[in-house]
Scaffold this motif. Structure first.
Motif, short mmCIF file in Angstrom:
data_model
loop_
_atom_site.label_atom_id
_atom_site.label_comp_id
_atom_site.label_asym_id
_atom_site.label_seq_id
_atom_site.Cartn_x
_atom_site.Cartn_y
_atom_site.Cartn_z
N LYS A 160 0.84 -1.19 0.00
CA LYS A 160 0.00 0.00 0.00
C LYS A 160 0.87 1.24 0.00
N ALA A 161 0.33 2.29 -0.62
CA ALA A 161 1.02 3.59 -0.63
C ALA A 161 -0.01 4.69 -0.85
N VAL A 162 0.37 5.90 -0.49
CA VAL A 162 -0.39 7.09 -0.89
C VAL A 162 0.56 7.94 -1.71
N LYS A 163 0.14 8.23 -2.94
CA LYS A 163 0.87 9.10 -3.84
C LYS A 163 -0.15 10.01 -4.48
N TRP A 164 0.21 11.27 -4.71
CA TRP A 164 -0.69 12.21 -5.36
C TRP A 164 -2.06 12.23 -4.68
N ASN A 165 -2.06 12.13 -3.33
CA ASN A 165 -3.29 12.19 -2.53
C ASN A 165 -4.27 11.09 -2.92
N THR A 166 -3.74 9.91 -3.23
CA THR A 166 -4.53 8.77 -3.67
C THR A 166 -3.92 7.49 -3.10
N PRO A 167 -4.72 6.61 -2.49
CA PRO A 167 -4.17 5.33 -2.05
C PRO A 167 -4.01 4.37 -3.23
N PHE A 168 -2.86 3.73 -3.28
CA PHE A 168 -2.53 2.75 -4.31
C PHE A 168 -2.27 1.40 -3.66
N TYR A 169 -2.62 0.34 -4.39
CA TYR A 169 -2.42 -1.03 -3.91
C TYR A 169 -1.68 -1.80 -5.00
N GLY A 170 -0.64 -2.53 -4.60
CA GLY A 170 0.14 -3.25 -5.61
C GLY A 170 0.80 -4.50 -5.09
N LEU A 171 1.40 -5.20 -6.03
CA LEU A 171 2.05 -6.46 -5.72
C LEU A 171 3.45 -6.25 -5.16
N GLU A 172 4.01 -5.08 -5.44
CA GLU A 172 5.28 -4.67 -4.84
C GLU A 172 5.30 -3.15 -4.83
N GLN A 173 6.17 -2.58 -4.03
CA GLN A 173 6.24 -1.13 -3.94
C GLN A 173 6.59 -0.56 -5.31
N GLY A 174 5.78 0.38 -5.77
CA GLY A 174 6.03 1.03 -7.05
C GLY A 174 5.32 0.40 -8.23
N ILE A 175 4.68 -0.75 -8.04
CA ILE A 175 3.93 -1.44 -9.11
C ILE A 175 2.51 -1.64 -8.60
N TYR A 176 1.55 -0.89 -9.16
CA TYR A 176 0.21 -0.84 -8.59
C TYR A 176 -0.86 -1.36 -9.55
N ILE A 177 -1.92 -1.94 -8.95
CA ILE A 177 -3.00 -2.54 -9.74
C ILE A 177 -4.33 -1.81 -9.57
N VAL A 178 -4.53 -1.15 -8.44
CA VAL A 178 -5.80 -0.48 -8.17
C VAL A 178 -5.55 0.71 -7.24
N SER A 179 -6.37 1.75 -7.43
CA SER A 179 -6.30 2.93 -6.58
C SER A 179 -7.70 3.55 -6.53
N TYR A 180 -7.89 4.51 -5.62
CA TYR A 180 -9.18 5.22 -5.59
C TYR A 180 -8.96 6.64 -5.10
N HIS A 181 -9.98 7.47 -5.37
CA HIS A 181 -9.84 8.90 -5.17
C HIS A 181 -11.22 9.49 -4.87
N CYS A 182 -11.31 10.44 -3.97
CA CYS A 182 -12.59 11.08 -3.65
C CYS A 182 -12.91 12.16 -4.67
N MET A 183 -14.11 12.08 -5.18
CA MET A 183 -14.66 13.13 -6.04
C MET A 183 -15.82 13.75 -5.24
N THR A 184 -16.41 14.81 -5.72
CA THR A 184 -17.45 15.50 -4.97
C THR A 184 -18.60 14.57 -4.60
N LYS A 185 -19.09 13.78 -5.53
CA LYS A 185 -20.29 12.97 -5.30
C LYS A 185 -20.04 11.46 -5.34
N TYR A 186 -18.80 11.04 -5.54
CA TYR A 186 -18.52 9.60 -5.64
C TYR A 186 -17.06 9.31 -5.33
N VAL A 187 -16.77 8.02 -5.18
CA VAL A 187 -15.39 7.53 -5.05
C VAL A 187 -15.05 6.89 -6.39
N LYS A 188 -13.96 7.32 -6.99
CA LYS A 188 -13.53 6.80 -8.29
C LYS A 188 -12.44 5.76 -8.06
N VAL A 189 -12.76 4.50 -8.40
CA VAL A 189 -11.81 3.40 -8.29
C VAL A 189 -11.19 3.20 -9.66
#
Length: 149
Positions: free
Chosen positions: A68-97
């Protein structure tokens, strides 16, 4: 101040000391590990924080030991540090995965992107997350090369 342009006042921290960017997205310093992601989730506004907790729990259960990491104000999830498969971000009316190789998932997540491989899932306040489908997408994504960031 130049003519025709208005200056925005600087963003102010909330009661928890965390600044919320446009759409309410928490401004969390770059970092690695579960602690920084949990700080981001706790700072997600209102109902979005519960969505963040749910996504985090499903991802952890589906891919034990995920990085896990937070970069650019977004949580990232990956198989190793620096290699990510999914992230999400808060928008005004929804969460964008974002599924970083989502075009390879079956069925594909519904949201398209300007980036050919990225697919999105937008979660609104009254949506019921199909947890089984989300877990399946995470499982599939964990078997694909992640995105190097």
């Amino acid at each position: 101040m130049s003519e025709g342009k208005s200056e925005r006042p600087p963003l102010q921290p909330g009661p928890d000391g965390i600044v919320r960017l446009s759409g309410g997205n928490p401004q969390i310093a770059k970092g690695y590990g579960n602690e920084v992601v949990q700080k981001y989730i706790a700072a997600m506004p209102g109902w979005q924080s519960e969505v963040g907790r749910k996504l985090d729990a499903i991802i952890e259960k589906t891919v034990p030991g995920i990085h896990k990491a937070v970069k650019w104000n977004t949580p990232f999830y990956g198989l190793e540090q620096g290699i990510y498969i999914v992230s999400y971000h808060c928008m005004t009316k929804y969460v964008k995965v974002a599924f970083h190789n989502g075009a390879q998932l079956r069925p594909m997540p519904p949201g398209t992107s300007k980036q050919a491989e990225v697919r999105y899932l937008d979660i609104y306040e009254n949506d019921i997350l199909d947890e089984d489908q989300f877990a399946d997408w995470v499982r599939q994504a964990s078997k694909l090369p992640g995105e190097k960031l």
